[in-house]
Design an enzyme around this catalytic site. Structure first.
Site, PDB file in Angstrom:
ATOM      1  N   ARG A 139       0.839  -1.216   0.000  1.00  0.00           N
ATOM      2  CA  ARG A 139       0.000   0.000   0.000  1.00  0.00           C
ATOM      3  C   ARG A 139       0.873   1.265   0.000  1.00  0.00           C
ATOM      4  NH1 ARG A 139      -3.108  -3.605  -0.420  1.00  0.00           N
ATOM      5  NH2 ARG A 139      -5.295  -3.657   0.251  1.00  0.00           N
ATOM      6  N   SER A 141     -10.433  -0.410   3.499  1.00  0.00           N
ATOM      7  CA  SER A 141      -9.624  -0.610   4.711  1.00  0.00           C
ATOM      8  C   SER A 141      -9.160   0.744   5.240  1.00  0.00           C
ATOM      9  CB  SER A 141      -8.373  -1.427   4.405  1.00  0.00           C
ATOM     10  OG  SER A 141      -8.724  -2.668   3.877  1.00  0.00           O
ATOM     11  N   GLU A 180      -4.460   3.872   6.607  1.00  0.00           N
ATOM     12  CA  GLU A 180      -4.223   3.690   5.174  1.00  0.00           C
ATOM     13  C   GLU A 180      -4.805   4.869   4.389  1.00  0.00           C
ATOM     14  OE1 GLU A 180      -5.929   1.782   1.742  1.00  0.00           O
ATOM     15  OE2 GLU A 180      -5.561  -0.077   2.803  1.00  0.00           O
TER      16      GLU A 180
END
Ligand code: EPU
Length: 337
Positions: free
Chosen positions: A165, A237, A333
């Protein structure tokens, strides 16, 4: 031609559906229009933000400045062999429509990334991933415009510094480049990745394993776990899955024998944040209008008219309790503005 809108509502432009505004907003459909907008930003000293599909962003306040969004379209075949096809895709293409297009053409590589919200141009920034696949494995190049110089750049896959990520566009070059095109290499001979979680199990429903069925299976799993932004605003997420040292993991395993894990090599182990959050008692809970999704604790949701600050406050409470219980600091995130 560009059209700059003033005092623009971003409610439909962020998947949390926060009711915030920006001073100026414009889309661009080609590189020249992007350059025109960058010049406006420089001449007027407006702070600049590039927005993709708004699916990984949390606005806590109005944005006093100019927000621009790519609507650069097109999927162009650059070269083709019996084995693969190289395509150049406009950053304003919808990600899932592009995945659907590849599956239709029998090009494999990104079918496991079906139904991820967002744009093609933002997929390299956080190296989107799901069901054992990361987009970095198909990206060959990324074309950008550097904001300060207006110069064209081409980043090779290696130069993107992809990580979990993560990429150079989230770190050293954050806010410095605007992505205009992304190049992908897709395989004509299908190589399926089916070893993640319950994907294989889901595929037992089909008598044939092909790209179309894999895409459908991924869509069905996602729909069963992840809330649709139309029902409850969310950004997928909210936290990354944390990585801990093997010694730390061994200690956790002694105290919590059922803890799931993904060994990463170099004596590190990734632990699902959703599990930690659930164990800390947060699944299905809420503080005011900000909630933790009842089917996947990694997803924070807007239950109604939540503000960004309410969701951020919930996120901080979760971080504190996970830290207290497990001694692990969860990292967000989503991008907080
Ligand atoms: N789990 C729980 N409780 C929960 C959620 C998960 O115990 O509430 C456990 C599951 O039982 C499973 C493990 O955690 O053992 C992993 O769960 P899952 O397969 O749902 O995946 P994840 O690690 O929670 C990651 C990605 C998702 C991606 C899925 C599937 C991150 C931060 N998230 O979630 O990506 O769809 O894997 O590959 O890596 C996103 O980035 O927005 C996103 C949705």
């Amino acid at each position: 031609m560009i059209e700059i809108k003033e005092n623009f509502s971003l409610k439909k432009y962020n998947t949390f559906s926060f009711d915030v505004k920006c001073s100026y907003f414009s889309t661009f459909s080609k590189v020249d229009e992007l350059k025109e907008l960058i010049i406006i930003h420089i001449n007027n000293k407006y702070p600049l933000m590039v927005l993709g599909g708004g699916s990984n962003i949390l606005f806590t306040t109005d944005f006093e400045g100019l927000i621009i969004q790519s609507i650069i379209k097109g999927v162009e075949i650059i070269s083709e062999t019996n084995e693969y096809v190289d395509v150049r895709v406009g950053s304003g293409e919808n990600w899932d429509e592009f995945v659907g297009y590849c599956v239709q053409h029998d090009w494999s590589g990104i079918e496991n990334l079906s139904l991820i919200p967002g744009f093609v141009g933002t997929c390299p920034i956080q190296n989107i991933g799901a069901y054992g696949v990361e987009v970095k494995d198909t990206i060959t190049k990324v074309e950008t415009i550097e904001i300060d110089s207006l110069n064209d750049f081409v980043f090779s896959n290696a130069e993107c510094n992809f990580g979990y990520r993560d990429s150079i566009f989230k770190k050293e070059l954050k806010g410095k480049h605007v992505i205009t095109y992304v190049y992908f290499r897709l395989k004509k001979k299908s190589e399926f990745v089916l070893n993640y979680g319950n994907l294989n199990e889901e595929l037992q429903k089909y008598n044939l394993i092909n790209l179309k069925n894999i895409r459908q299976a991924v869509i069905d799993i996602r729909n069963s776990k992840l809330p649709k932004p139309e029902d409850f605003g969310n950004a997928g997420s909210f936290f990354k899955n944390p990585e801990v040292k093997a010694v730390k993991f061994d200690e956790l395993k002694r105290n919590y024998p059922t803890i799931p894990s993904y060994p990463q090599g170099n004596s590190r182990v990734k632990v699902p944040a959703g599990w930690l959050i659930e164990q800390a008692g947060w699944k299905g809970k809420n503080i005011g209008n900000a909630g933790v999704h009842s089917k996947q604790a990694l997803v924070l949701i807007n239950l109604g008219n939540a503000t960004g600050n309410e969701v951020l406050n919930l996120a901080k409470e979760i971080q504190n309790s996970v830290n207290q219980k497990f001694g692990i600091q969860l990292e967000m995130e989503v991008n907080v503005v």
